[in-house]
Design a protein around this motif. Sequence first.
Motif, short mmCIF file in Angstrom:
data_model
loop_
_atom_site.label_atom_id
_atom_site.label_comp_id
_atom_site.label_asym_id
_atom_site.label_seq_id
_atom_site.Cartn_x
_atom_site.Cartn_y
_atom_site.Cartn_z
N SER A 1 0.82 -1.22 0.00
CA SER A 1 0.00 0.00 0.00
C SER A 1 0.86 1.27 0.00
O SER A 1 0.43 2.30 -0.52
N ALA A 2 2.06 1.21 0.54
CA ALA A 2 2.94 2.38 0.58
C ALA A 2 3.64 2.62 -0.75
O ALA A 2 4.00 3.75 -1.07
N VAL A 3 3.86 1.56 -1.52
CA VAL A 3 4.61 1.71 -2.77
C VAL A 3 3.74 1.70 -4.01
O VAL A 3 4.21 2.04 -5.10
N SER A 4 2.47 1.35 -3.88
CA SER A 4 1.60 1.23 -5.07
C SER A 4 1.46 2.55 -5.81
O SER A 4 1.24 2.56 -7.02
N LYS A 5 1.61 3.68 -5.12
CA LYS A 5 1.49 4.98 -5.80
C LYS A 5 2.61 5.21 -6.81
O LYS A 5 2.51 6.08 -7.66
N TYR A 6 3.67 4.42 -6.75
CA TYR A 6 4.78 4.56 -7.68
C TYR A 6 4.61 3.70 -8.94
O TYR A 6 5.51 3.61 -9.76
N LEU A 7 3.45 3.10 -9.09
CA LEU A 7 3.17 2.27 -10.26
C LEU A 7 3.09 3.10 -11.53
O LEU A 7 3.54 2.68 -12.59
N VAL A 8 2.53 4.28 -11.43
CA VAL A 8 2.27 5.12 -12.60
C VAL A 8 3.32 6.22 -12.70
O VAL A 8 3.70 6.82 -11.70
N GLY A 9 3.76 6.49 -13.93
CA GLY A 9 4.65 7.61 -14.17
C GLY A 9 6.13 7.25 -14.05
O GLY A 9 6.49 6.14 -13.70
N ASP A 10 6.94 8.24 -14.37
CA ASP A 10 8.38 8.09 -14.24
C ASP A 10 8.77 8.28 -12.79
O ASP A 10 8.50 9.33 -12.20
N VAL A 11 9.38 7.30 -12.21
CA VAL A 11 9.69 7.34 -10.79
C VAL A 11 11.20 7.34 -10.59
O VAL A 11 11.90 6.49 -11.15
N ASP A 12 11.69 8.29 -9.82
CA ASP A 12 13.09 8.31 -9.40
C ASP A 12 13.16 7.42 -8.16
O ASP A 12 12.60 7.76 -7.10
N ALA A 13 13.83 6.29 -8.28
CA ALA A 13 13.87 5.31 -7.19
C ALA A 13 14.45 5.90 -5.91
O ALA A 13 13.95 5.64 -4.81
N LEU A 14 15.51 6.68 -6.02
CA LEU A 14 16.13 7.25 -4.83
C LEU A 14 15.21 8.27 -4.15
O LEU A 14 15.13 8.31 -2.93
N ALA A 15 14.53 9.09 -4.95
CA ALA A 15 13.58 10.06 -4.38
C ALA A 15 12.45 9.31 -3.67
O ALA A 15 12.01 9.71 -2.59
N ALA A 16 11.98 8.22 -4.27
CA ALA A 16 10.94 7.40 -3.64
C ALA A 16 11.45 6.83 -2.33
O ALA A 16 10.74 6.82 -1.32
N GLY A 17 12.69 6.37 -2.32
CA GLY A 17 13.29 5.82 -1.10
C GLY A 17 13.38 6.85 0.01
O GLY A 17 13.12 6.56 1.17
N ARG A 18 13.76 8.09 -0.37
CA ARG A 18 13.82 9.16 0.64
C ARG A 18 12.43 9.48 1.17
O ARG A 18 12.23 9.65 2.37
N GLU A 19 11.45 9.53 0.26
CA GLU A 19 10.08 9.82 0.67
C GLU A 19 9.55 8.73 1.62
O GLU A 19 8.83 9.02 2.58
N LEU A 20 9.92 7.49 1.35
CA LEU A 20 9.46 6.36 2.17
C LEU A 20 10.33 6.15 3.41
O LEU A 20 10.06 5.27 4.22
N GLN A 21 11.40 6.93 3.52
CA GLN A 21 12.31 6.89 4.66
C GLN A 21 12.89 5.50 4.91
O GLN A 21 12.79 4.93 5.99
N VAL A 22 13.50 4.95 3.83
CA VAL A 22 14.12 3.64 3.93
C VAL A 22 15.62 3.75 3.65
O VAL A 22 16.08 4.74 3.08
#
Length: 193
Positions: free
Chosen positions: A62-83
Amino acid sequence: IVVGVRLRRPRTNETPRIKSIAILPFKPLVHEQADAALQLGMADAMITRLGRLQQLTVRPTSAVSKYLVGDVDALAAGRELQVDAVLDGKIQRSGDRIRITVQLLRVADGKSLWAGSFDDFFTNVFAVQDSISEKMTESLSVKLSGRDKELLAQRHTENTEAYRLYLDGRYQWEKRTIEGLQRAIDYFQRAIA
């Protein structure tokens, strides 16, 4: 006379241990061949497997499903998810073959901790998931007990058609709409049958 002593920690080349991870929905190598259910389903399967390990905190689907659509910067997603680390994967299907490439990145500095490519028949998708889970835990230096190894290898079905229906159901369920939930129930019932 006053004497001051300054204690300094010795420098080490040891990298910080990865304690938390996000597994992003896999992206299609060719956008025209996008299969959202398979992309999110692969991530969900990895999240479920690695989430069983006590030594690792894994962000839920449920926390990562929003990254399914669009161009996603993996590192930015990681920072946003605090991992500490993020798994970024690409998936390609051609007929009955599947190719998956993955890269495990440390969020703090973008360093690739591990990368792998897996090419097999779609009917062997479970073996591919097992291989990715195993290689990832090795690269994270996670010490696995005998029970942990059993949990990582555990499969709930060997039937790829049932698995495919389950993936479609999970994708519809993640939409969190009445229509999506009704479709999900249909897919889940077909998978059970």
